[in-house]
Design a protein around this motif. Structure first.
Motif, PDB file in Angstrom:
ATOM      1  N   LEU A 409       5.961   7.329  -2.404  1.00  0.00           N
ATOM      2  CA  LEU A 409       5.186   6.221  -1.849  1.00  0.00           C
ATOM      3  C   LEU A 409       5.813   4.881  -2.224  1.00  0.00           C
ATOM      4  N   LEU A 410       6.306   4.752  -3.454  1.00  0.00           N
ATOM      5  CA  LEU A 410       6.932   3.510  -3.897  1.00  0.00           C
ATOM      6  C   LEU A 410       8.208   3.224  -3.112  1.00  0.00           C
ATOM      7  N   ARG A 411       8.991   4.255  -2.823  1.00  0.00           N
ATOM      8  CA  ARG A 411      10.212   4.056  -2.030  1.00  0.00           C
ATOM      9  C   ARG A 411       9.861   3.609  -0.617  1.00  0.00           C
ATOM     10  N   MET A 412       8.814   4.178  -0.032  1.00  0.00           N
ATOM     11  CA  MET A 412       8.399   3.763   1.309  1.00  0.00           C
ATOM     12  C   MET A 412       7.992   2.282   1.310  1.00  0.00           C
ATOM     13  N   TYR A 413       7.341   1.838   0.256  1.00  0.00           N
ATOM     14  CA  TYR A 413       6.923   0.431   0.187  1.00  0.00           C
ATOM     15  C   TYR A 413       8.123  -0.495  -0.016  1.00  0.00           C
ATOM     16  N   LEU A 414       9.048  -0.092  -0.894  1.00  0.00           N
ATOM     17  CA  LEU A 414      10.215  -0.938  -1.168  1.00  0.00           C
ATOM     18  C   LEU A 414      11.138  -1.051   0.054  1.00  0.00           C
ATOM     19  N   GLU A 415      11.165  -0.008   0.877  1.00  0.00           N
ATOM     20  CA  GLU A 415      12.016  -0.051   2.071  1.00  0.00           C
ATOM     21  C   GLU A 415      11.221  -0.499   3.301  1.00  0.00           C
ATOM     22  N   HIS A 416      10.022  -1.083   3.091  1.00  0.00           N
ATOM     23  CA  HIS A 416       9.206  -1.710   4.132  1.00  0.00           C
ATOM     24  C   HIS A 416       8.769  -0.734   5.221  1.00  0.00           C
ATOM     25  N   ASP A 417       8.578   0.555   4.825  1.00  0.00           N
ATOM     26  CA  ASP A 417       8.031   1.507   5.791  1.00  0.00           C
ATOM     27  C   ASP A 417       6.516   1.388   5.885  1.00  0.00           C
ATOM     28  N   ILE A 418       5.886   0.861   4.839  1.00  0.00           N
ATOM     29  CA  ILE A 418       4.439   0.645   4.837  1.00  0.00           C
ATOM     30  C   ILE A 418       4.180  -0.745   4.283  1.00  0.00           C
ATOM     31  N   SER A 419       3.001  -1.268   4.592  1.00  0.00           N
ATOM     32  CA  SER A 419       2.639  -2.599   4.127  1.00  0.00           C
ATOM     33  C   SER A 419       2.093  -2.543   2.706  1.00  0.00           C
ATOM     34  N   ALA A 420       1.885  -3.724   2.098  1.00  0.00           N
ATOM     35  CA  ALA A 420       1.347  -3.784   0.740  1.00  0.00           C
ATOM     36  C   ALA A 420      -0.067  -3.236   0.693  1.00  0.00           C
ATOM     37  N   GLU A 421      -0.855  -3.517   1.746  1.00  0.00           N
ATOM     38  CA  GLU A 421      -2.226  -3.014   1.768  1.00  0.00           C
ATOM     39  C   GLU A 421      -2.247  -1.484   1.836  1.00  0.00           C
ATOM     40  N   GLU A 422      -1.363  -0.924   2.656  1.00  0.00           N
ATOM     41  CA  GLU A 422      -1.305   0.543   2.744  1.00  0.00           C
ATOM     42  C   GLU A 422      -0.827   1.152   1.422  1.00  0.00           C
ATOM     43  N   PHE A 423       0.114   0.486   0.773  1.00  0.00           N
ATOM     44  CA  PHE A 423       0.614   0.983  -0.512  1.00  0.00           C
ATOM     45  C   PHE A 423      -0.496   0.995  -1.568  1.00  0.00           C
ATOM     46  N   ILE A 424      -1.257  -0.103  -1.644  1.00  0.00           N
ATOM     47  CA  ILE A 424      -2.331  -0.194  -2.643  1.00  0.00           C
ATOM     48  C   ILE A 424      -3.423   0.831  -2.359  1.00  0.00           C
ATOM     49  N   ALA A 425      -3.782   0.995  -1.064  1.00  0.00           N
ATOM     50  CA  ALA A 425      -4.831   1.956  -0.712  1.00  0.00           C
ATOM     51  C   ALA A 425      -4.408   3.395  -1.059  1.00  0.00           C
ATOM     52  N   GLN A 426      -3.164   3.738  -0.723  1.00  0.00           N
ATOM     53  CA  GLN A 426      -2.691   5.097  -1.018  1.00  0.00           C
ATOM     54  C   GLN A 426      -2.514   5.316  -2.522  1.00  0.00           C
ATOM     55  N   ARG A 427      -2.116   4.265  -3.230  1.00  0.00           N
ATOM     56  CA  ARG A 427      -1.976   4.367  -4.680  1.00  0.00           C
ATOM     57  C   ARG A 427      -3.334   4.629  -5.338  1.00  0.00           C
ATOM     58  N   GLY A 428      -4.368   3.933  -4.879  1.00  0.00           N
ATOM     59  CA  GLY A 428      -5.702   4.168  -5.424  1.00  0.00           C
ATOM     60  C   GLY A 428      -6.178   5.590  -5.165  1.00  0.00           C
ATOM     61  N   GLN A 429      -5.793   6.144  -4.021  1.00  0.00           N
ATOM     62  CA  GLN A 429      -6.181   7.525  -3.744  1.00  0.00           C
ATOM     63  C   GLN A 429      -5.458   8.506  -4.663  1.00  0.00           C
ATOM     64  N   LEU A 430      -4.194   8.235  -4.943  1.00  0.00           N
ATOM     65  CA  LEU A 430      -3.435   9.101  -5.855  1.00  0.00           C
ATOM     66  C   LEU A 430      -3.985   9.035  -7.281  1.00  0.00           C
ATOM     67  N   GLU A 431      -4.443   7.854  -7.704  1.00  0.00           N
ATOM     68  CA  GLU A 431      -4.949   7.690  -9.068  1.00  0.00           C
ATOM     69  C   GLU A 431      -6.251   8.472  -9.316  1.00  0.00           C
ATOM     70  N   THR A 432      -6.959   8.781  -8.267  1.00  0.00           N
ATOM     71  CA  THR A 432      -8.250   9.483  -8.417  1.00  0.00           C
ATOM     72  C   THR A 432      -8.177  10.952  -7.955  1.00  0.00           C
ATOM     73  N   GLN A 433      -6.996  11.437  -7.658  1.00  0.00           N
ATOM     74  CA  GLN A 433      -6.863  12.808  -7.142  1.00  0.00           C
ATOM     75  C   GLN A 433      -7.275  13.839  -8.200  1.00  0.00           C
ATOM     76  N   ASN A 434      -6.598  13.827  -9.361  1.00  0.00           N
ATOM     77  CA  ASN A 434      -6.920  14.705 -10.507  1.00  0.00           C
ATOM     78  C   ASN A 434      -7.120  16.175 -10.099  1.00  0.00           C
ATOM     79  N   THR A 435      -6.113  16.741  -9.453  1.00  0.00           N
ATOM     80  CA  THR A 435      -6.170  18.149  -9.053  1.00  0.00           C
ATOM     81  C   THR A 435      -6.201  19.051 -10.295  1.00  0.00           C
ATOM     82  N   ASP A 436      -7.140  19.984 -10.317  1.00  0.00           N
ATOM     83  CA  ASP A 436      -7.244  20.933 -11.433  1.00  0.00           C
ATOM     84  C   ASP A 436      -6.449  22.190 -11.069  1.00  0.00           C
TER      85      ASP A 436
END
Length: 579
Positions: A409-436
């Protein structure tokens, strides 16, 4: 009026007295009938080599009598052989107590066994062999008594015991046949013992092909009884031998159920050839299992669950195990025994009575969880990756562009494949995933074993049959082992010098594992928790014959469910032994 009253009174008095006498007469008559019925109780009996106490319990359980005795008095009465149908209790006791210093008395429903009141008698004489040589140390015992005597250096003995009717003396010596003599009032008894075949008391070692006396066998040998090594948590005897025998190393090749351990006796004898010991069961050499190329990734897990030479054997059918450790075993089995020999002797049939045994074992294990490990959750994992990137840490391989991992996801943001808003939204989703992953890929291990055996027979014919079932579910979902075994053994003695042993063994087993590269426990402990278990994330391709493919979609649960290793085996063997 007064005369009539007196007459009626005398009549009633006479009638009541007569009625009372009739009641007493009836009670006495019924009591006599009851005593007579008890004394006439008849039972059938078939004993060989039993003790007096076991005979007493047999009679007590089949009649209305209660026995009274002291255990010290009856402990010396052994080797009772009695057979008959519809015998009275008195007839049975007369035969059991014949030649002993015991007698009995029947009182109502009780039978009292006690010692006879008698005088002492002294018996003396000598004990020689067939050549007239004295037998120093020969023993003389009286049946049903702890009294006895030992012959001196000149073979002479003196025995003082209570005088009793039908006294029986037993003379014995190592290597000689026993001899019994009935005392007939003669106080001087001289006995000659004959040399007996097979009466020598020597330790015997089972080598598979034959039984060899310990003094004739040269080598390092260890013998263990199966009852001393049986462990409910294991289903095969090779696993139970771990740490039980000096010089033998048992190494588990995997923590999964259904896998066979690696056994080495006194180190490694070869670097390139087979390093497994030779297994021998009841004198029959067990063939090696199917060999697989261990360097092939497709057979990586299959080689562990395919089993070994004795995976079909039910541990409950084993009597004892003998391990031949050194090179002297090759003199018996040849070059196959260069890695050592493990001999197994199965249980023999019982001939005294019908025996039915059932055993069951249940073992439940725990399921791993993240509280047992100091692993990062999803938010900590994202923060760690961000801090590593901020410090300028370089990646070993350039991450693949994808929204399912933080690096992608970070590489997609750095290479401008996604916007900052999309990066932050997807990052927040990853932070709360917590797969058991532990909950998805593991479970509580559970295994249960059931064994049923029936044996019995007589000296002429005896039988033994057993059925076993075991099922184990491993800690990893998808790993299991199931086995069903059956055994029938028959022993026939048509004539005195011929014994026929026949046995039939059968087994059906199924072991389930995973394909090469699929390891649920390893995946749960090494995969970060930000990955969604339902998505197919991109993984670097490792196909050697197609360099154009850089990455492939990968989902571990899909990989586990659609690729596996399974081993099914059926074993059937029969043996016939004449001796």
């Amino acid at each position: 009026m007064n005369k009539r009253t007196k007459l009626l009174s005398r009549t009633l008095s006479y009638a009541s007295g007569t009625f009372a006498k009739l009641c007493l007469l009836c009670a006495f008559f019924l009591s006599a009938l009851s005593i007579q019925a008890q004394e006439n109780q008849r039972i059938s009996i078939d004993f060989k080599g039993e003790t007096l106490e076991s005979t007493i319990w047999y009679i007590q359980n089949r009649t209305n009598y209660v026995f009274v005795y002291t255990q010290k008095d009856v402990a010396g009465v052994k080797d009772i052989t009695l057979r008959g149908k519809n015998k009275t209790v008195s007839e049975i006791l007369d035969e059991c107590l014949e030649g002993t210093n015991l007698t009995y008395e029947i009182i109502d429903k009780k039978i009292v066994i006690k010692k006879k009141q008698s005088q002492q008698v002294t018996i003396s004489g000598w004990v020689h062999d067939a050549e007239g040589e004295a037998l120093p140390g020969a023993t003389v015992t009286a049946r049903g008594s702890k009294d006895g005597a030992i012959a001196g250096m000149d073979g002479r003995y003196t025995l003082t015991i209570p005088a009793q009717k039908g006294l029986i003396l037993t003379y014995s010596f190592i290597g000689m046949e026993k001899k019994t003599v009935r005392y007939a009032g003669k106080n001087n008894i001289n006995v000659t013992l004959k040399s007996g075949v097979g009466t020598e008391m020597e330790e015997v070692v089972v080598t598979g092909y034959q039984n060899i006396k310990r003094r004739d066998l040269v080598g390092s040998i260890t013998t263990v009884k199966a009852k001393d090594v049986i462990m409910p948590s294991f289903t095969t005897i090779d696993q139970m031998l771990q740490g039980r025998v000096a010089g033998m190393v048992v190494t588990n090749t995997s923590s999964r159920v259904g896998t066979a351990p690696k056994i080495q006796i006194r180190g490694t004898s070869t670097l390139l050839g087979n390093q497994d010991p030779l297994w021998v069961i009841d004198g029959i050499i067990q063939e090696d299992p199917l060999t697989l190329e261990t360097s092939n990734s497709m057979t990586g897990d299959l080689k562990d669950i395919i089993g070994n030479q004795i995976s079909w054997l039910n541990p409950s059918d084993i009597e004892n195990i003998t391990i031949l450790k050194d090179a002297s075993a090759t003199a018996i089995y040849g070059s196959k025994a260069s890695n050592g020999v493990i001999e197994i002797t199965t249980k023999k049939n019982t001939t005294d009575r019908l025996s039915v045994n059932y055993t069951a074992n249940f073992v439940i294990g725990s399921r791993p969880n993240y509280e047992q490990f100091n692993y990062m959750n999803s938010k900590e994992r994202v923060q760690f990756s961000q801090e590593a990137f901020n410090w300028g840490t370089s990646f070993a391989k350039e991450p693949i562009k994808q929204p399912y991992t933080y690096e992608g996801l970070l590489r997609m943001y750095l290479e401008h494949d996604i916007s900052a808003e999309e990066f932050i939204a997807q990052r927040g989703q990853l932070e709360t995933q917590n797969t058991d992953w532990f909950k998805l890929l593991t479970r509580r291990s559970f295994s249960h074993n059931h064994n049923l055996s029936i044996s019995g027979g007589t000296n002429k014919f005896s039988y033994s049959t057993s059925v076993g079932y075991s099922k184990s579910d491993g800690q990893e979902i998808g790993n299991s082992s199931e086995r069903m075994t059956g055994r029938i053994a028959l022993t026939m003695r048509p004539v005195q010098k011929l014994t026929i042993n026949a046995a039939l063994n059968g087994s059906v087993s199924t072991n389930k594992g995973f394909a090469g590269g699929v390891a649920p426990m390893d995946y749960a402990t090494t995969t970060n928790r930000i990955i969604n278990p339902d998505v197919f994330y991109q993984k670097t391709a490792t196909y050697d014959y197609n360099d154009n493919v850089q990455s492939l979609g990968y989902n571990f649960i899909n990989e586990r469910n659609n690729s596996s290793a399974s081993s099914s085996s059926t074993h059937l063997s029969a043996s016939l032994d004449l001796k």
